[in-house]
Design an enzyme around this catalytic site. Structure first.
Site, PDB file in Angstrom:
ATOM      1  N   ILE A  52       0.805  -1.224   0.000  1.00  0.00           N
ATOM      2  CA  ILE A  52       0.000   0.000   0.000  1.00  0.00           C
ATOM      3  C   ILE A  52       0.838   1.275   0.000  1.00  0.00           C
ATOM      4  O   ILE A  52       0.290   2.371  -0.085  1.00  0.00           O
ATOM      5  CB  ILE A  52      -0.975   0.044   1.195  1.00  0.00           C
ATOM      6  CG1 ILE A  52      -0.214   0.077   2.531  1.00  0.00           C
ATOM      7  CG2 ILE A  52      -1.965  -1.090   1.131  1.00  0.00           C
ATOM      8  CD1 ILE A  52      -1.090   0.506   3.693  1.00  0.00           C
ATOM      9  N   TYR A  53       2.157   1.173   0.100  1.00  0.00           N
ATOM     10  CA  TYR A  53       2.982   2.375   0.078  1.00  0.00           C
ATOM     11  C   TYR A  53       2.860   3.035  -1.294  1.00  0.00           C
ATOM     12  O   TYR A  53       3.197   2.431  -2.318  1.00  0.00           O
ATOM     13  CB  TYR A  53       4.445   2.057   0.368  1.00  0.00           C
ATOM     14  CG  TYR A  53       4.749   1.605   1.776  1.00  0.00           C
ATOM     15  CD1 TYR A  53       3.773   1.630   2.787  1.00  0.00           C
ATOM     16  CD2 TYR A  53       6.015   1.147   2.117  1.00  0.00           C
ATOM     17  CE1 TYR A  53       4.062   1.215   4.067  1.00  0.00           C
ATOM     18  CE2 TYR A  53       6.315   0.738   3.411  1.00  0.00           C
ATOM     19  CZ  TYR A  53       5.328   0.766   4.385  1.00  0.00           C
ATOM     20  OH  TYR A  53       5.607   0.359   5.672  1.00  0.00           O
ATOM     21  N   ALA A  54       2.365   4.266  -1.293  1.00  0.00           N
ATOM     22  CA  ALA A  54       2.119   5.007  -2.537  1.00  0.00           C
ATOM     23  C   ALA A  54       1.253   4.186  -3.482  1.00  0.00           C
ATOM     24  O   ALA A  54       1.441   4.198  -4.706  1.00  0.00           O
ATOM     25  CB  ALA A  54       3.425   5.410  -3.214  1.00  0.00           C
ATOM     26  N   GLY A  56       1.192   1.090  -4.138  1.00  0.00           N
ATOM     27  CA  GLY A  56       1.989   0.157  -4.929  1.00  0.00           C
ATOM     28  C   GLY A  56       3.173   0.810  -5.612  1.00  0.00           C
ATOM     29  O   GLY A  56       4.048   0.117  -6.145  1.00  0.00           O
TER      30      GLY A  56
END
Length: 327
Positions: A52-54, A56
Site C-alpha cells: 500500500i505504500y504510494a 503500490g
C-alpha cells in the site's frame, strides 16, 4: 555493516534496514536511487516496503531500481500485505486477498520471490488459522522465503507464533515482527517484546527515531520541509510533540553533546542494541538523511548513557505487566 540472524532462523540481515514508506510520494525516483545506492554501498541488505505504500508505487520503484541499479541477490527484500484502502475495512487477512496481494507485489517488484513476506496487521474478522495458512502457502509455493507479522498485539503475536510452532515441518516459524519502537514509543516492552523473545521472533522496529522527533529538529519549532509541516504526515508526528516527548528529546540531546555525536545517532543506537531487536527500519526522506543515519554503525552507547535514557523514557508498567511479587 554488521549482520544479524532474523529471529531464530537462518536468514541473516544487516542490523539497519532501509524503509520505503516515502518512495514514489515524498521521495522521487532519483532520490530513491541515491538512497538505495548509499545503503548498498554501506553494506546494507534489508529493504522493507509494502503493497500500500504510494498505492503500490514504492514496490514498483524498488523493482525498477533493483533491476537497473543493484543486483537482486545482494538485497533481502521484505514486503507486507493485508492493509486495504477501503472505507469500511482497513485490514483483509483472508487467504484470497493475501495471496492475490502477494502475486501483485511480485509483479510490481519484478521478482519471483520476496525474502520476507509480512502480514501488515491483525484482521479480527478472519480466522487467524486461515490468515496464517496463507503465509505457509507463500513459502511452500516458493513465493516467499520467510514470513512475519507487523502491528500485532502481545496476545495476537503469541497466539500466531505458537500456532506456527505447533506443527514443525508443516507450518513455518515466524521470523519477524515489525513494530513501532523508539525512546518515544516503548509500549511493545509490556507484552509484544517478551512474546517475541520467548518465541524466537526477531524485532524490526519501525519509526526508530520517534517519527523524526528524536533527531531534535522540532526542539525550537517546525521546519517547513519536515513531516510535521506536511499535510498528509502532520497528524502522524503530532502525538510526539508533547511535553513528555520533549523531556526525552532533551535527554537525548544532552547525551549527544556529551559524546560529540548527533541526537539521531544516540536515539538510533539505543533502539538498535535493545534486546530482541534485529534491525531498525530507516524511513529517510532524502539520501542525505539516510547517510546521517548509516553513520551510526560505528557507535555503541556507554552503559551509563543507556541507563539514563532508559530511566527518562521508561513506560509505566503496572499489574500484570510485571511480576506481581514486585508490585
Amino acid at each position: 555493516m554488521e549482520q544479524r540472524h532474523l529471529g531464530r532462523t537462518g536468514l541473516r540481515v544487516t542490523r539497519l534496514g532501509l524503509g520505503t514508506l516515502n518512495w514514489a510520494r515524498d521521495t522521487d525516483e532519483q532520490e530513491a536511487a541515491d538512497q538505495l545506492k548509499a545503503f548498498w554501498e554501506a553494506g546494507g541488505s534489508l529493504v522493507d516496503t509494502a503493497d500500500i505504500y504510494a498505492d503500490g508505487g514504492a514496490e514498483y520503484l524498488l523493482g525498477r531500481l533493483t533491476e537497473e541499479l543493484i543486483p537482486r541477490e545482494d538485497l533481502v527484500i521484505a514486503t507486507k500485505a493485508g492493509s486495504v484502502l477501503e472505507a469500511d475495512r482497513r485490514v483483509d487477512g483472508s487467504r484470497r486477498h493475501l495471496l492475490a496481494a502477494l502475486d501483485a507485489s511480485l509483479e510490481r517488484l519484478g521478482t519471483d520471490y520476496v525474502d520476507l513476506w509480512q502480514l501488515h496487521a491483525f484482521d479480527p474478522h478472519t480466522p487467524l488459522e486461515e490468515t496464517l495458512q496463507a503465509l505457509d502457502l507463500a513459502v511452500t509455493s516458493g513465493r516467499a522465503r520467510y514470513v512475519g507479522l507487523a502491528n500485532f498485539s502481545g496476545w495476537q503475536l503469541a497466539r500466531a507464533g505458537t500456532w506456527q510452532l505447533a506443527a514443525p515441518g508443516v507450518r513455518n516459524r515466524l521470523a519477524s515482527a515489525q513494530m513501532e519502537y523508539s525512546l518515544l514509543q516503548r509500549g511493545i516492552e509490556r507484552e509484544v517484546l517478551p512474546a517475541a523473545l520467548d518465541l524466537g521472533i526477531g524485532l524490526l522496529p519501525s519509526s526508530p527515531l520517534g517519527r523524526g522527533v528524536l533527531t531534535g529538529k522540532y526542539r525550537h519549532g517546525t521546519p517547513a520541509d519536515s513531516r510535521a509541516a506536511s499535510e498528509h504526515l502532520a497528524a502522524f508526528v503530532a502525538p510526539y510533540l508533547d511535553e513528555t516527548a520533549s523531556r526525552v528529546v532533551e535527554a537525548v540531546t544532552t547525551a549527544a553533546d556529551g559524546l560529540a555525536v548527533t541526537p539521531l545517532q544516540v536515539a538510533l543506537s539505543w533502539v538498535r542494541d535493545r534486546p530482541g531487536v534485529t534491525a531498525p527500519i530507516l524511513g529517510a526522506r532524502t539520501a542525505q538523511q539516510l547517510r546521517a543515519a548509516l553513520s551510526v554503525e560505528t557507535l555503541s552507547l556507554p552503559d551509563e548513557i543507556c541507563q539514563a535514557l532508559d530511566d527518562v523514557s521508561a513506560p509505566v508498567h503496572h499489574y500484570p505487566d510485571h511480576d506481581w511479587s514486585t508490585l
